[in-house]
Each structure stands twice: as structure tokens, then as C-alpha cells.
Motif scaffolding. Structure first.
Motif, short mmCIF file in Angstrom:
data_model
loop_
_atom_site.label_atom_id
_atom_site.label_comp_id
_atom_site.label_asym_id
_atom_site.label_seq_id
_atom_site.Cartn_x
_atom_site.Cartn_y
_atom_site.Cartn_z
N SER A 1 55.20 45.14 35.47
CA SER A 1 54.27 45.88 36.30
C SER A 1 54.68 45.94 37.76
N GLU B 1 56.04 50.44 32.33
CA GLU B 1 54.82 49.78 32.75
C GLU B 1 54.12 50.50 33.89
N ALA C 1 50.21 50.77 33.21
CA ALA C 1 49.24 50.11 34.09
C ALA C 1 48.47 51.11 34.94
N CYS D 1 46.07 48.37 31.70
CA CYS D 1 46.58 47.49 32.75
C CYS D 1 46.45 46.03 32.34
#
Length: 381
Positions: free
Chosen positions: A102, A124, A128, A321
Motif C-alpha cells: 500500500s 494495491e 486500497a 483497504c
């Protein structure tokens, strides 16, 4: 005219393969930025070869050491502040984001906000913060070009087609090293076994994600955002040979597939050269040598991470997320032999059940969600 490339994660698997493409096409690409985590020796060698204007290291002390070891041509920065500066640099035209996890979200957002095209290997970012990322790309008229082989395949098959004519997309998965293992046997998986992928050469984190099939789950979420599709339009098939990288079924039931050898340099090159295609020195696909292509449905009881990702997509809001942040932490815990392989999905599901998904409109809200996940799973850091 050369295209100026900022490469984030230059010492990782995608990063080093990207530099292979740069070597093949010095007349087309110029490296303006190289960023790395803590591999100071490899980054120093890359700087010596490609002479970027900016280099970024994770830690301040490593950046200071590196600056003393190289010529003054390259300015060495550190941390996320350094990465943000690098991706917004006026000379940068396209950012290839190959960061892991992330932490790739912020530079993706910053690059798009500054009108830079992003070749995205950091799935990611969309998992997210898909709503933020896609809105930013539209608002700033920047292109988001997929690097993952599956999304590159869909991107290529959609060329010249209307998204409204898509009935469904089919993301293919190798099945990883444990495709034929029983559910009971998976309770005894060790780190070495999980890192032994049968087809692809990847970094440690994504290799574990492939073994749990979370990687395919994250790709389902990424595809929904990239192509504006509903969850029910995205299907997954196990394809052990990894020759068909993904397929689209159109409303007239015609199916279009993109094929190639399992070599990440192919989609990397396409993302960087798009909208053009350029030749390379890679081997051609010889189907007569492959012989047979097989397909099967994924077993979501044996690989619950795929099911959890699909559930997170359907719930939406901040739930993807949470899924992504928990997976980041738990994969690292497994690699450090702090938890067992089978505990990864169990703990992800546990934290998803504790979270009440909410709408978000700011990057800071997602950072707060990630902080909550990290705090809840602190014992596994």
C-alpha cells in the motif's frame, strides 16, 4: 523522442526487468528517477549505468551514504517525501510504480495529480484507493496503464472496443505452487515452499500472494476499477501454463484472449511504449511446443483469500483497504515465520469482520484505516 521514466522500486523484480527493457531501447527511454528500499549496492550500480537525475532510498542514512559513493550528477533523496518530489519532477513523463504494498498509493496519487502518466505495477494503489485514483486520473487527464500481465491483456483486448460491449472478463491464474495440494496439506506449508512459484519470477511478497491466491483477488478488485466493471462481470480461471494472460467475452459471446510466454518484460514494455508497439529480443511463443492449454475453476474453499477479496469488492467503501492492509502485514509476518500460512486468510477475515466499511474522499482517511489495521494486528509486526 525519448520518454522520460521515473522507476519506483528499481531493485525489485519488476524494477530490474524494467531496466532490461531500457537496455533494449536506449533510443526510446531515458531514466530520470530510480528509487529503492535498502539495496544500496544494486542502486549504486544502476545509477552508474543509467545516470538518473534523482535517486531515492527508504532511509535517510542510506541516502547519505549513497550520495557520497556516486557522482554529483544524481541527487539522492529519501523516504516518501523524496518519492513524492521525484514523481512530480518536471522532467518526468511517465512513472512506473513497482513499489510493494500500500505504500505505492501515495506516489500514484501524486503523479496523477501532476498530470503524469502512470504505468501501474502496484495493484494495491487501486485496491486500497481505487475511487481516489481513478477520479484523479480523469480529472487531470492522465493515463493509467496496467503493467500486471492480466490487466495488460484486458487493456490490449479492449483496444478499439467499447466497454459497454463487454459481457465479462476472465482473469487467468497459474494456481501457484499449491494448486494440487489438499486443504489439509496447506496447514503445513513453510516459507521456502510458498516462495517456489512454478511459472513466474517475482518478489517475495507477490509470490506469497500468488501462493494464497490473494494476488488474484487483488487483481479482481484492480480490474473492477481499471475497466469500470461490476463484480459479477469479473471471473477467474486457473490456467497452469500461464500462456493466456486473460480474456474478454463480449456481448455477442465472442471471446478475445491475449497470449504470450510468461515473461513480465512483455507487459512492462507495452505499458512504457503505449500507444505504440516496439520490437524486442524476447523469444516468440511457439504453441506447437506448448502443446496443451488447460483450465479449471478456482477452489475458494482451499484458497479463501480469493473469496475474501471478492467479498471486499462487493462490500466496497473502505473494506478493500482493510483487506489489503491486513494482507500486507500478515504476509510479512508469515515471511518472518511469526504466523502459519493458513493463518493469513483466517486473520484477514477476522479483521474484516471487525470493520464497519465507510465512504472515503481523502487519502488521509485511507491512511487512518491502515493505521487501525496495523494497530489491531500489532502483535504480528
Amino acid at each position: 523522442m525519448k520518454k522520460n521514466v521515473a522507476l519506483l522500486g528499481s531493485t525489485g523484480s519488476i524494477g530490474t526487468q524494467t531496466l532490461d527493457i531500457m537496455r533494449m531501447h536506449p533510443e526510446r527511454f531515458c531514466v530520470t528517477v530510480l528509487s529503492a528500499g535498502r539495496n544500496i549496492d544494486l542502486l549504486e550500480a544502476q545509477i552508474g549505468e543509467f545516470m538518473p537525475e534523482i535517486a531515492v532510498m527508504e532511509r535517510k542514512e542510506d541516502a547519505a551514504r549513497l550520495q557520497k559513493r556516486i557522482s554529483s550528477h544524481t541527487k539522492v533523496l529519501h523516504g516518501m517525501t523524496g518519492i513524492e518530489y521525484a514523481v512530480t519532477h518536471p522532467e518526468t513523463q511517465i512513472v512506473l510504480n513497482a513499489l510493494v504494498g500500500s505504500r505505492g498509493l501515495i506516489p500514484t496519487c501524486r503523479a496523477l495529480e501532476n498530470g503524469k502518466d502512470v504505468a501501474l505495477a502496484n495493484k494495491e494503489s487501486l485496491v486500497a484507493g481505487g475511487e481516489l485514483v481513478m477520479a484523479s486520473a480523469r480529472h487531470h487527464q492522465a493515463h493509467l496503464i496496467p503493467v500486471d500481465s492480466e490487466h495488460s491483456a484486458i487493456f490490449q483486448c479492449l483496444n478499439g472496443e467499447k466497454i459497454q460491449s463487454v459481457k465479462r472478463i476472465i482473469l487467468t491464474a497459474s494456481g501457484g505452487p499449491f494448486r494440487e495440494w489438499s486443504r489439509a496439506a496447506l496447514r503445513n506449508v513453510g516459507v521456502k515452499e510458498a516462495l517456489n512459484h512454478p511459472n513466474w519470477s517475482m518478489g517475495r511478497k507477490i509470490t506469497i500472494d500468488s501462493a494464497t491466491m490473494m494476488n488474484k483477488g487483488l487483481e479482481v478488485i484492480e480490474a473492477a476499477w481499471l475497466f469500470g466493471l461490476k463484480p459479477e462481470q469479473i471471473h477467474v480461471l486457473i490456467h497452469p501454463q500461464s500462456i493466456i494472460h486473460s480474456m474478454i467475452e463480449f456481448c455477442d459471446t465472442s471471446v478475445m484472449a491475449q497470449m504470450g510466454l510468461p515473461d513480465m518484460r512483455i507487459p512492462i514494455q507495452y505499458a512504457l511504449s503505449w500507444p505504440d508497439r516496439v520490437p524486442n529480443h524476447l523469444p516468440s511463443l511457439m504453441l506447437e511446443q506448448i502443446g496443451t492449454l488447460t483450465f479449471e475453476k478456482p477452489n475458494m474453499d482451499k484458497f479463501p483469500c480469493l473469496r475474501l477479496a471478492m467479498e471486499a469488492l462487493k462490500i466496497g467503501k473502505t473494506m478493500p483497504c482493510v483487506l489489503n492492509a491486513a494482507n500486507d502485514i500478515l504476509v510479512e509476518a508469515f515471511l518472518n515465520e511469526q504466523i502459519a500460512f493458513y493463518e493469513i486468510p483466517e486473520l484477514i477475515e477476522s479483521i474484516m469482520l471487525q470493520h464497519n466499511a465507510s465512504e472515503y474522499s481523502e487519502l488521509e482517511e485511507l491512511m487512518e484505516v491502515e493505521a487501525w489495521v496495523k494497530s489491531t494486528l500489532r502483535s504480528f509486526n
